[in-house]
Write a protein that holds these residues in place. Sequence first.
Motif, PDB file in Angstrom:
ATOM      1  N   SER A  79       0.742  -1.184   0.077  1.00 47.78           N
ATOM      2  CA  SER A  79      -0.017   0.104  -0.188  1.00 47.78           C
ATOM      3  C   SER A  79       0.936   1.309  -0.044  1.00 47.78           C
ATOM      4  CB  SER A  79      -0.928  -0.012   1.238  1.00 47.78           C
ATOM      5  OG  SER A  79      -0.073   0.226   2.240  1.00 47.78           O
ATOM      6  N   ASP A  80       0.262   2.394  -0.402  1.00 52.92           N
ATOM      7  CA  ASP A  80       0.935   3.674  -0.386  1.00 52.92           C
ATOM      8  C   ASP A  80       1.351   3.888   1.245  1.00 52.92           C
ATOM      9  OD1 ASP A  80       0.571   4.194  -2.788  1.00 52.92           O
ATOM     10  OD2 ASP A  80      -1.049   5.449  -2.507  1.00 52.92           O
ATOM     11  N   GLY A  81       0.763   3.716   2.066  1.00 49.75           N
ATOM     12  CA  GLY A  81       1.250   3.634   3.691  1.00 49.75           C
ATOM     13  C   GLY A  81       2.169   2.837   3.902  1.00 49.75           C
ATOM     14  N   PHE A  82       2.311   1.531   3.298  1.00 53.01           N
ATOM     15  CA  PHE A  82       3.525   0.840   3.623  1.00 53.01           C
ATOM     16  C   PHE A  82       4.684   1.456   3.018  1.00 53.01           C
ATOM     17  CE2 PHE A  82       6.184  -2.839   2.197  1.00 53.01           C
ATOM     18  CZ  PHE A  82       6.309  -3.260   3.426  1.00 53.01           C
ATOM     19  N   ARG A  83       4.385   1.708   1.838  1.00 58.70           N
ATOM     20  CA  ARG A  83       5.873   2.561   1.239  1.00 58.70           C
ATOM     21  C   ARG A  83       6.354   3.658   2.010  1.00 58.70           C
ATOM     22  NH1 ARG A  83       3.040   0.907  -3.189  1.00 58.70           N
ATOM     23  NH2 ARG A  83       2.060   2.943  -3.458  1.00 58.70           N
ATOM     24  N   LYS A  84       5.312   4.431   2.509  1.00 62.19           N
ATOM     25  CA  LYS A  84       5.958   5.834   3.081  1.00 62.19           C
ATOM     26  C   LYS A  84       6.282   5.231   4.454  1.00 62.19           C
ATOM     27  CE  LYS A  84       2.183   8.759   1.313  1.00 62.19           C
ATOM     28  NZ  LYS A  84       0.710   9.496   1.511  1.00 62.19           N
ATOM     29  N   GLU A  85       5.945   4.324   5.195  1.00 56.91           N
ATOM     30  CA  GLU A  85       6.455   3.940   6.441  1.00 56.91           C
ATOM     31  C   GLU A  85       8.011   3.560   6.053  1.00 56.91           C
ATOM     32  OE1 GLU A  85       5.603   4.274   9.469  1.00 56.91           O
ATOM     33  OE2 GLU A  85       3.903   5.351   8.693  1.00 56.91           O
ATOM     34  N   THR A  86       8.152   2.711   5.274  1.00 59.25           N
ATOM     35  CA  THR A  86       9.564   2.166   4.721  1.00 59.25           C
ATOM     36  C   THR A  86      10.308   3.315   4.406  1.00 59.25           C
ATOM     37  OG1 THR A  86       8.908   1.730   2.425  1.00 59.25           O
ATOM     38  CG2 THR A  86       8.588   0.298   4.131  1.00 59.25           C
ATOM     39  N   ALA A  87       9.915   4.390   3.745  1.00 56.88           N
ATOM     40  CA  ALA A  87      10.583   5.523   3.327  1.00 56.88           C
ATOM     41  C   ALA A  87      11.054   6.436   4.478  1.00 56.88           C
ATOM     42  CB  ALA A  87       9.877   6.210   2.256  1.00 56.88           C
ATOM     43  N   ARG A  88      10.111   6.382   5.532  1.00 57.27           N
ATOM     44  CA  ARG A  88      10.406   6.959   6.687  1.00 57.27           C
ATOM     45  C   ARG A  88      11.636   6.444   7.378  1.00 57.27           C
ATOM     46  NH1 ARG A  88       4.657   7.401   7.618  1.00 57.27           N
ATOM     47  NH2 ARG A  88       3.876   9.346   6.763  1.00 57.27           N
ATOM     48  N   ALA A  89      11.599   5.032   7.310  1.00 61.26           N
ATOM     49  CA  ALA A  89      12.606   4.063   8.341  1.00 61.26           C
ATOM     50  C   ALA A  89      13.954   4.400   7.628  1.00 61.26           C
ATOM     51  CB  ALA A  89      12.146   2.816   8.339  1.00 61.26           C
ATOM     52  N   VAL A  90      13.830   4.382   6.225  1.00 58.79           N
ATOM     53  CA  VAL A  90      15.210   4.670   5.533  1.00 58.79           C
ATOM     54  C   VAL A  90      15.700   5.919   5.841  1.00 58.79           C
ATOM     55  CG1 VAL A  90      16.179   5.169   3.273  1.00 58.79           C
ATOM     56  CG2 VAL A  90      14.781   3.033   3.572  1.00 58.79           C
ATOM     57  N   ARG A  91      14.933   7.254   5.958  1.00 60.69           N
ATOM     58  CA  ARG A  91      15.382   8.445   6.308  1.00 60.69           C
ATOM     59  C   ARG A  91      15.930   8.412   7.753  1.00 60.69           C
ATOM     60  NH1 ARG A  91      10.985   9.840   3.118  1.00 60.69           N
ATOM     61  NH2 ARG A  91       9.496  10.100   5.110  1.00 60.69           N
TER      62      ARG A  91
END
Length: 284
Positions: free
Chosen positions: A56-68
């Motif tokens: 989901s878009d939410g899933f991708r956003k959460e992983t992107a936040r974790a990368v940052r």
Amino acid sequence: MGREHHARLPRTRARLRGATGAALPAPLLPAPLLSVLLVSVLLLLALAAVPAGAESDGFRKETARAVRAHERARERVDRLREADASPTEVKDAERRRRTVRAGLWDLLWATGRNSGDPVAVDPSGQDSRCPFGDRSRPPERRAHPWTAPTRRYWLSAGYAAKGSRWAHRHTGQDFAVDSGTPVYAVGSGTVRATTCGDGFGNQVVIRHRDGYFTQYAHLSRIDVRKGGRVTAGQRIGLSGATGNVTGPHLHFEVRITPYVGSAVPPLPWLRRKDVQVAGASALP
């Protein structure tokens, strides 16, 4: 499960038991570390709501936040070391970085297993009968411990570029080269995966001493094996046009974990290693 990170969080089942209301002992951890741990737990809870093979878009956003968050933690560790901070401060900062990586690693490993990512399900490439060539040998000597991944290239699609061939944004840096051009390990490390059969085609993933992973995709031949040691400038395969491509090139990624979803900008990472990539001055 084949995971290598050290700052492990509690097992996924234990996390999910906590989410369903079972009593868990209160962890005796510093407040900053608890906040990082909470982010990791939230990532895993987000995974529970994602169907197998779907993102989901939410899933991708959460992983992107974790990368940052990981990259900010890594930058803090670097600053502390440059400032000759106390060993305790450096150790605490490094622990926070590893905790973020551990949560991201668990999340992406589980997602990879669900979606059939060969790096998660067949990292040796043996089941898929990948095109292995003769094992390569390390170069006799190198003046620098890091190098570019290939030679006589021009840079094509860059990190985060938009395009019709990518579901979202481009996750690496493409080096346009003729098919059959040697591809080299950018630094010393251990081969984490040698796989084939998905959109990346024939690929090699290497774990380096600094904890990052590099990926080399769309190869026509693989000249290393999972678990083998490589050095900077050692040939790991030949470029090609396997997988989801329109022509021969090398797709190069730098990742926090071995799995899709943890990529960071590759050219700045190479610059931190004092590697000069021709034509990279105007690219991120």
